[in-house]
Scaffold this motif. Structure first.
Motif, mmCIF file in Angstrom:
data_model
loop_
_atom_site.group_PDB
_atom_site.id
_atom_site.type_symbol
_atom_site.label_atom_id
_atom_site.label_comp_id
_atom_site.label_asym_id
_atom_site.label_seq_id
_atom_site.Cartn_x
_atom_site.Cartn_y
_atom_site.Cartn_z
ATOM 1 N N UNK A 1 0.813 -1.220 0.000
ATOM 2 C CA UNK A 1 0.000 0.000 0.000
ATOM 3 C C UNK A 1 0.847 1.271 0.000
ATOM 4 N N UNK A 2 2.168 1.116 0.192
ATOM 5 C CA UNK A 2 3.099 2.241 0.243
ATOM 6 C C UNK A 2 4.070 2.106 -0.918
ATOM 7 N N UNK A 3 4.443 3.232 -1.532
ATOM 8 C CA UNK A 3 5.387 3.184 -2.647
ATOM 9 C C UNK A 3 6.722 2.602 -2.201
ATOM 10 N N UNK A 4 7.347 1.813 -3.062
ATOM 11 C CA UNK A 4 8.659 1.236 -2.754
ATOM 12 C C UNK A 4 9.718 2.329 -2.699
ATOM 13 N N UNK A 5 10.490 2.419 -1.606
ATOM 14 C CA UNK A 5 11.588 3.386 -1.550
ATOM 15 C C UNK A 5 12.681 3.042 -2.571
ATOM 16 N N UNK A 6 13.577 4.002 -2.852
ATOM 17 C CA UNK A 6 14.575 3.785 -3.909
ATOM 18 C C UNK A 6 15.423 2.528 -3.750
ATOM 19 N N UNK A 7 15.873 2.217 -2.532
ATOM 20 C CA UNK A 7 16.697 1.010 -2.351
ATOM 21 C C UNK A 7 15.920 -0.246 -2.704
ATOM 22 N N UNK A 8 14.673 -0.297 -2.289
ATOM 23 C CA UNK A 8 13.838 -1.452 -2.603
ATOM 24 C C UNK A 8 13.561 -1.522 -4.101
ATOM 25 N N UNK A 9 13.353 -0.386 -4.742
ATOM 26 C CA UNK A 9 13.183 -0.384 -6.194
ATOM 27 C C UNK A 9 14.406 -0.992 -6.877
ATOM 28 N N UNK A 10 15.591 -0.659 -6.382
ATOM 29 C CA UNK A 10 16.812 -1.196 -6.986
ATOM 30 C C UNK A 10 16.977 -2.686 -6.701
ATOM 31 N N UNK A 11 16.559 -3.133 -5.518
ATOM 32 C CA UNK A 11 16.575 -4.566 -5.217
ATOM 33 C C UNK A 11 15.691 -5.310 -6.214
ATOM 34 N N UNK A 12 14.525 -4.767 -6.496
ATOM 35 C CA UNK A 12 13.608 -5.419 -7.429
ATOM 36 C C UNK A 12 14.129 -5.371 -8.867
ATOM 37 N N UNK A 13 14.864 -4.302 -9.224
ATOM 38 C CA UNK A 13 15.498 -4.255 -10.549
ATOM 39 C C UNK A 13 16.550 -5.347 -10.686
ATOM 40 N N UNK A 14 17.367 -5.514 -9.648
ATOM 41 C CA UNK A 14 18.389 -6.561 -9.694
ATOM 42 C C UNK A 14 17.747 -7.942 -9.714
ATOM 43 N N UNK A 15 16.686 -8.127 -8.953
ATOM 44 C CA UNK A 15 15.957 -9.388 -8.972
ATOM 45 C C UNK A 15 15.419 -9.680 -10.374
ATOM 46 N N UNK A 16 14.856 -8.657 -11.013
ATOM 47 C CA UNK A 16 14.328 -8.820 -12.379
ATOM 48 C C UNK A 16 15.423 -9.284 -13.331
ATOM 49 N N UNK A 17 16.589 -8.650 -13.229
ATOM 50 C CA UNK A 17 17.681 -8.997 -14.138
ATOM 51 C C UNK A 17 18.312 -10.342 -13.790
ATOM 52 N N UNK A 18 18.220 -10.732 -12.535
ATOM 53 C CA UNK A 18 18.838 -11.964 -12.062
ATOM 54 C C UNK A 18 17.935 -13.174 -12.289
ATOM 55 N N UNK A 19 16.659 -13.053 -11.898
ATOM 56 C CA UNK A 19 15.747 -14.203 -11.922
ATOM 57 C C UNK A 19 14.459 -13.918 -12.670
ATOM 58 N N UNK A 20 13.842 -12.769 -12.384
ATOM 59 C CA UNK A 20 12.556 -12.463 -13.000
ATOM 60 C C UNK A 20 11.823 -11.385 -12.227
ATOM 61 N N UNK A 21 10.602 -11.125 -12.630
ATOM 62 C CA UNK A 21 9.828 -10.012 -12.077
ATOM 63 C C UNK A 21 9.001 -10.471 -10.883
ATOM 64 N N UNK A 22 9.192 -9.791 -9.753
ATOM 65 C CA UNK A 22 8.310 -9.953 -8.600
ATOM 66 C C UNK A 22 7.207 -8.901 -8.737
#
Length: 217
Positions: free
Chosen positions: A80-101
């Motif tokens: 319900x809260x926007x992802x902060x910048x560090x979390x956004x970058x974690x999800x970008x790395x996850x996308x490039x590493x494994x896939x999209x959460x």
């Protein structure tokens, strides 16, 4: 926490009076103003991840200090809260590493055995690192030592200089340390992006007879 399997091994690492000091600290600070996370979420990391189920530790520094963000799990915020910048970058790395959460609440990771532990468990509103050095580090160091003593294969993901200082507590040769720059926008391009921590963790776990984490959940 007294009824948790975590309690006795953590308690054994600390002075007898230490839990009383924690309770006094919590009573004082929550009476003094706005503190994050909500008091019932302070110990969420060890409440969400059972000791016997720990497979991965992701160590953060202290909770997010904005309204509605902190939920007691390092790097995680509710959907319900926007992802902060560090979390956004974690999800970008996850996308490039494994896939999209598809979401950014990391509770499902915690329920699978990812201990999302901050070194400092509370923060005053709007004051990053406001409680650093006051009460929490002996407790969270004790948590790391308890996990270090476990026999099952465990991956420690240490992002940034602060987390990497905790390597001295990780002495069990059965475990793996994965480290890189912090996912903060200030440092993510200095080695966090491209570090593939999620696939590294799963490769280690499966090669040692454990099951990997479904990081996309």
């Amino acid at each position: 926490m007294e009824h948790s399997a975590w309690y006795e091994p953590i308690k054994a690492q600390l002075p007898d009076h230490y839990f009383n000091k924690i309770n006094q600290f919590l009573d004082q600070v929550y009476a003094s103003g706005t503190i994050y996370p909500p008091r019932d979420k302070v110990f969420a990391a060890i409440q969400a991840t059972e000791l016997k189920n720990v497979k991965v530790v992701i160590l953060g520094q202290d909770p997010y200090h904005g309204p509605g963000q902190a939920q007691g799990l390092s790097f995680s915020v509710p959907n319900s809260v926007a992802a902060p910048p560090s979390l956004q970058n974690i999800l970008k790395e996850l996308r490039d590493d494994i896939g999209v959460k598809e979401d950014h609440d990391l509770t499902a990771w915690a329920e699978q055995g990812v201990l999302l532990l901050n070194a400092c468990l509370t923060v005053p509103a709007g004051q990053a690192n406001g409680h650093v050095g006051q009460i929490w580090e002996p407790f969270t160091d004790a948590v790391i030592k308890v996990v270090n003593s476990l026999d099952q294969p465990i991956v420690y993901i240490l992002w940034g200089a602060y987390a990497r200082k905790k390597k001295v507590l990780i002495t069990n040769p059965k475990h793996l340390i994965v480290e890189s720059a912090h996912p903060s926008p200030l440092s993510a391009y200095r080695g966090f992006f491209g570090s593939k921590p999620f696939s590294q963790a799963n490769a280690f776990l499966t090669s040692h007879g454990s099951t990997g984490i479904n990081w996309l959940q």
